[in-house]
Design a protein around this motif. Structure first.
Motif, short mmCIF file in Angstrom:
data_model
loop_
_atom_site.label_atom_id
_atom_site.label_comp_id
_atom_site.label_asym_id
_atom_site.label_seq_id
_atom_site.Cartn_x
_atom_site.Cartn_y
_atom_site.Cartn_z
N LYS A 74 0.83 -1.22 0.00
CA LYS A 74 0.00 0.00 0.00
C LYS A 74 0.86 1.26 0.00
O LYS A 74 0.52 2.25 -0.64
N LEU A 75 1.96 1.22 0.75
CA LEU A 75 2.82 2.40 0.87
C LEU A 75 3.78 2.57 -0.30
O LEU A 75 4.39 3.62 -0.46
N GLY A 76 3.97 1.54 -1.09
CA GLY A 76 4.90 1.61 -2.21
C GLY A 76 6.33 1.29 -1.82
O GLY A 76 7.27 1.66 -2.53
N ILE A 77 6.51 0.60 -0.70
CA ILE A 77 7.85 0.22 -0.26
C ILE A 77 8.25 -1.04 -1.02
O ILE A 77 7.59 -2.07 -0.93
N THR A 78 9.35 -0.94 -1.75
CA THR A 78 9.80 -2.09 -2.54
C THR A 78 10.99 -2.80 -1.90
O THR A 78 11.30 -3.92 -2.26
#
Length: 186
Positions: A74-78
């Motif tokens: 959801k946060l876009g942490i890859t």
């Protein structure tokens, strides 16, 4: 100067933080009545921004792993650079076949055992809040956000932490110390 804690951020650009920073996790495992507390922290050179938290009760490790993955999606942490946790997660008891650390790692979340010392907790968190990296920019900042994104529990918990009156260098136990303990693990 303005009558509010300057280590609390009201706005952040998460996309920029994720682009320029390294993201870490810190966890304080609990069950009930103590929660499991998960904190995400961005390391930006010489400053740190705690920007997201999750609090869960009665949640087993495989479910925590799914929660972590969902939140990061959801946060876009890859990518995360490490997960810091209580060193007792790597201790075998007589009844354990695997340690909690091994269970996390079997599910794809490598964890690093931190130090569990309330004397260090008090000094390291206090120092991070007190030091400035530039004029009016503290080394540690915390994003307030809202109940679905931000660190509201950490912001509420920090001011109620006290030193232990019997051991003045030690952070006292408190029913809401989980966010601060997780932060100190980092």
């Amino acid at each position: 100067k303005e009558g509010r804690p300057y280590h609390v951020l009201e706005e952040i650009d998460l996309e920029e933080i994720l682009k320029h920073g390294q993201v870490y996790r810190a966890m304080d495992l609990g069950w009930y009545p103590d929660p499991t507390y998960i904190l995400w922290i961005a390391h930006l050179g010489n400053r740190f921004i705690a920007f997201h938290e999750v609090v869960k009760y009665k949640t087993i490790i495989p479910d925590l792993v799914e929660i972590i993955r969902d939140e990061e999606s959801k946060l876009g942490i890859t990518r995360t650079y490490g997960t810091y946790i209580d060193p007792t997660v790597d201790v075998h008891t007589v009844a354990d076949i695997r340690t909690n650390k091994e269970i996390f790692e079997e599910h794809g979340i490598p964890v690093e055992s931190s130090v569990n010392s309330r004397e260090l907790f008090a000094s390291v968190v206090h120092r991070a809040l007190a030091e400035e990296v530039a004029l009016d920019i503290p080394r540690l900042q915390i994003y307030r956000g809202n109940p679905s994104f931000g660190c509201q529990y950490l912001i509420k918990a920090l001011p109620v932490m006290r030193y232990d009156p019997k051991k003045p260098m030690k952070m006292a136990d408190h029913k809401h110390d989980h966010p601060v303990v997780a932060l100190a693990y980092f």
